[in-house]
Design a protein around this motif. Structure first.
Motif, PDB file in Angstrom:
ATOM      1  N   UNK A 245      -3.117  -1.062   8.375  1.00 31.39           N
ATOM      2  CA  UNK A 245      -3.249  -0.119   7.261  1.00 31.39           C
ATOM      3  C   UNK A 245      -3.053  -0.814   5.917  1.00 31.39           C
ATOM      4  N   UNK A 246      -2.085  -1.716   5.833  1.00 29.85           N
ATOM      5  CA  UNK A 246      -1.854  -2.448   4.582  1.00 29.85           C
ATOM      6  C   UNK A 246      -3.005  -3.425   4.338  1.00 29.85           C
ATOM      7  N   UNK A 247      -3.421  -4.125   5.368  1.00 24.17           N
ATOM      8  CA  UNK A 247      -4.513  -5.094   5.244  1.00 24.17           C
ATOM      9  C   UNK A 247      -5.793  -4.430   4.742  1.00 24.17           C
ATOM     10  N   UNK A 248      -6.072  -3.237   5.252  1.00 23.76           N
ATOM     11  CA  UNK A 248      -7.317  -2.543   4.907  1.00 23.76           C
ATOM     12  C   UNK A 248      -7.127  -1.459   3.842  1.00 23.76           C
ATOM     13  N   UNK A 249      -5.998  -1.492   3.150  1.00 26.66           N
ATOM     14  CA  UNK A 249      -5.722  -0.481   2.126  1.00 26.66           C
ATOM     15  C   UNK A 249      -6.819  -0.464   1.066  1.00 26.66           C
ATOM     16  N   UNK A 250      -7.032   0.714   0.521  1.00 28.24           N
ATOM     17  CA  UNK A 250      -8.079   0.931  -0.470  1.00 28.24           C
ATOM     18  C   UNK A 250      -7.501   0.669  -1.860  1.00 28.24           C
TER      19      UNK A 250
ATOM     20  N   UNK B 283      -3.607  -0.016  -8.016  1.00 27.70           N
ATOM     21  CA  UNK B 283      -2.695   0.125  -6.883  1.00 27.70           C
ATOM     22  C   UNK B 283      -3.514   0.119  -5.599  1.00 27.70           C
ATOM     23  N   UNK B 284      -2.845   0.071  -4.481  1.00 20.74           N
ATOM     24  CA  UNK B 284      -3.513   0.157  -3.181  1.00 20.74           C
ATOM     25  C   UNK B 284      -2.903   1.319  -2.412  1.00 20.74           C
ATOM     26  N   UNK B 285      -3.756   2.030  -1.690  1.00 20.12           N
ATOM     27  CA  UNK B 285      -3.340   3.205  -0.946  1.00 20.12           C
ATOM     28  C   UNK B 285      -3.881   3.089   0.477  1.00 20.12           C
ATOM     29  N   UNK B 286      -3.057   3.484   1.424  1.00 15.64           N
ATOM     30  CA  UNK B 286      -3.478   3.506   2.826  1.00 15.64           C
ATOM     31  C   UNK B 286      -4.693   4.416   2.949  1.00 15.64           C
ATOM     32  N   UNK B 287      -5.701   4.012   3.711  1.00 12.81           N
ATOM     33  CA  UNK B 287      -6.885   4.846   3.897  1.00 12.81           C
ATOM     34  C   UNK B 287      -6.497   6.168   4.558  1.00 12.81           C
ATOM     35  N   UNK B 288      -7.309   7.163   4.349  1.00 18.42           N
ATOM     36  CA  UNK B 288      -7.063   8.477   4.933  1.00 18.42           C
ATOM     37  C   UNK B 288      -6.930   8.394   6.449  1.00 18.42           C
TER      38      UNK B 288
ATOM     39  N   UNK C 134       0.855  -1.184   0.000  1.00 18.33           N
ATOM     40  CA  UNK C 134       0.000   0.000   0.000  1.00 18.33           C
ATOM     41  C   UNK C 134       0.892   1.234   0.000  1.00 18.33           C
ATOM     42  N   UNK C 135       0.512   2.201  -0.796  1.00 16.50           N
ATOM     43  CA  UNK C 135       1.231   3.472  -0.818  1.00 16.50           C
ATOM     44  C   UNK C 135       0.911   4.213   0.470  1.00 16.50           C
ATOM     45  N   UNK C 136       1.954   4.709   1.125  1.00 14.56           N
ATOM     46  CA  UNK C 136       1.776   5.501   2.341  1.00 14.56           C
ATOM     47  C   UNK C 136       2.498   6.823   2.182  1.00 14.56           C
ATOM     48  N   UNK C 137       2.675   7.516   3.280  1.00 14.05           N
ATOM     49  CA  UNK C 137       3.421   8.770   3.277  1.00 14.05           C
ATOM     50  C   UNK C 137       2.790   9.847   2.426  1.00 14.05           C
ATOM     51  N   UNK C 138       3.616  10.783   1.998  1.00  8.40           N
ATOM     52  CA  UNK C 138       3.131  11.970   1.294  1.00  8.40           C
ATOM     53  C   UNK C 138       2.501  11.646  -0.065  1.00  8.40           C
ATOM     54  N   UNK C 139       2.981  10.596  -0.743  1.00  9.48           N
ATOM     55  CA  UNK C 139       2.360  10.234  -2.023  1.00  9.48           C
ATOM     56  C   UNK C 139       0.916   9.800  -1.786  1.00  9.48           C
ATOM     57  N   UNK C 140       0.651   9.121  -0.677  1.00 12.51           N
ATOM     58  CA  UNK C 140      -0.726   8.723  -0.356  1.00 12.51           C
ATOM     59  C   UNK C 140      -1.616   9.946  -0.160  1.00 12.51           C
ATOM     60  N   UNK C 141      -1.039  11.029   0.318  1.00 15.36           N
ATOM     61  CA  UNK C 141      -1.815  12.248   0.534  1.00 15.36           C
ATOM     62  C   UNK C 141      -2.486  12.681  -0.768  1.00 15.36           C
ATOM     63  N   UNK C 142      -1.796  12.564  -1.899  1.00 15.48           N
ATOM     64  CA  UNK C 142      -2.378  13.052  -3.146  1.00 15.48           C
ATOM     65  C   UNK C 142      -3.610  12.270  -3.576  1.00 15.48           C
ATOM     66  N   UNK C 143      -3.818  11.088  -3.027  1.00  5.47           N
ATOM     67  CA  UNK C 143      -5.034  10.328  -3.312  1.00  5.47           C
ATOM     68  C   UNK C 143      -6.211  10.802  -2.455  1.00  5.47           C
ATOM     69  N   UNK C 144      -5.921  11.618  -1.416  1.00  3.38           N
ATOM     70  CA  UNK C 144      -6.958  12.059  -0.484  1.00  3.38           C
ATOM     71  C   UNK C 144      -7.161  13.572  -0.445  1.00  3.38           C
ATOM     72  N   UNK C 145      -6.156  14.343  -0.843  1.00  9.73           N
ATOM     73  CA  UNK C 145      -6.221  15.803  -0.734  1.00  9.73           C
ATOM     74  C   UNK C 145      -5.259  16.415  -1.744  1.00  9.73           C
ATOM     75  N   UNK C 146      -5.134  17.730  -1.695  1.00 12.81           N
ATOM     76  CA  UNK C 146      -4.173  18.423  -2.548  1.00 12.81           C
ATOM     77  C   UNK C 146      -2.777  17.882  -2.263  1.00 12.81           C
TER      78      UNK C 146
END
Length: 170
Positions: free
Chosen positions: A95-100, A109-114, A21-33
């Motif tokens: 977070x990885x188990x429940x990644x979106x 791809x999978x991304x960590x939930x907000x 699952x993508x985490x960190x700041x790159x994951x932010x772009x899937x949820x916000x600016x």
């Protein structure tokens, strides 16, 4: 970034990671600016290696054979510095188990939930995490109930109250 995700999916398909699952700041772009970042954090599960030390060597070797090079703690994949981070505690494992599951352009791809992203940032508690958390809370629609449940399960409720008091005065 899409080419990078295709390579990550190939690493997963080859069995070198069982889920990511993508985490960190790159994951932010899937949820916000988007926010400024240098690398892509990939939280992952490694194949079981009963009684053996956890190693990223098989991933690095796989990628090296495909022409990608190491750069400190990263592997440069299609111009993106990628850091593989094996799930290191219960919160990241959850977070990885429940990644979106989502798509970036045409690539799965999978991304960590907000809510997990906020909880991980709270737990890590670096200055850049606090700044990104404030950004996320201001920009994205956080599910308060889901976040509260995650924070409670991982013993972060008091830390959350302190963060809110310090940054929002409540």
């Amino acid at each position: 970034m899409e080419k990078t995700l295709k390579v990550l999916n190939a690493v997963e398909k080859a069995g070198l990671i069982s889920k990511y699952a993508i985490g960190g700041a790159i994951a932010v772009l899937f949820h916000a600016e988007p926010v400024l970042t240098y690398d892509m954090d990939i939280y992952c599960f490694l194949p079981e290696q009963a009684g053996r030390l956890v190693t990223l060597s098989p991933i690095y070797e796989f990628l090296k054979k495909r022409g990608y090079r190491e750069d400190k703690e990263h592997v440069m994949i299609e111009g993106v510095p990628v850091q593989f981070i094996p799930a290191y505690n219960d919160l990241v494992t959850e977070a990885v188990t429940e990644a979106v599951e989502t798509r970036f352009k045409r690539t799965r791809t999978c991304v960590v939930s907000l809510e997990h992203l906020v909880a991980i940032m709270l737990q890590t508690d670096r200055p850049k995490d606090r700044t990104r958390m404030t950004h996320l809370l201001d920009e994205a629609k956080v599910d308060g109930r889901k976040l509260s449940a995650i924070l409670k399960r991982h013993g972060l409720t008091d830390k959350w109250k302190q963060f809110k008091l310090r940054h929002y005065g409540n």
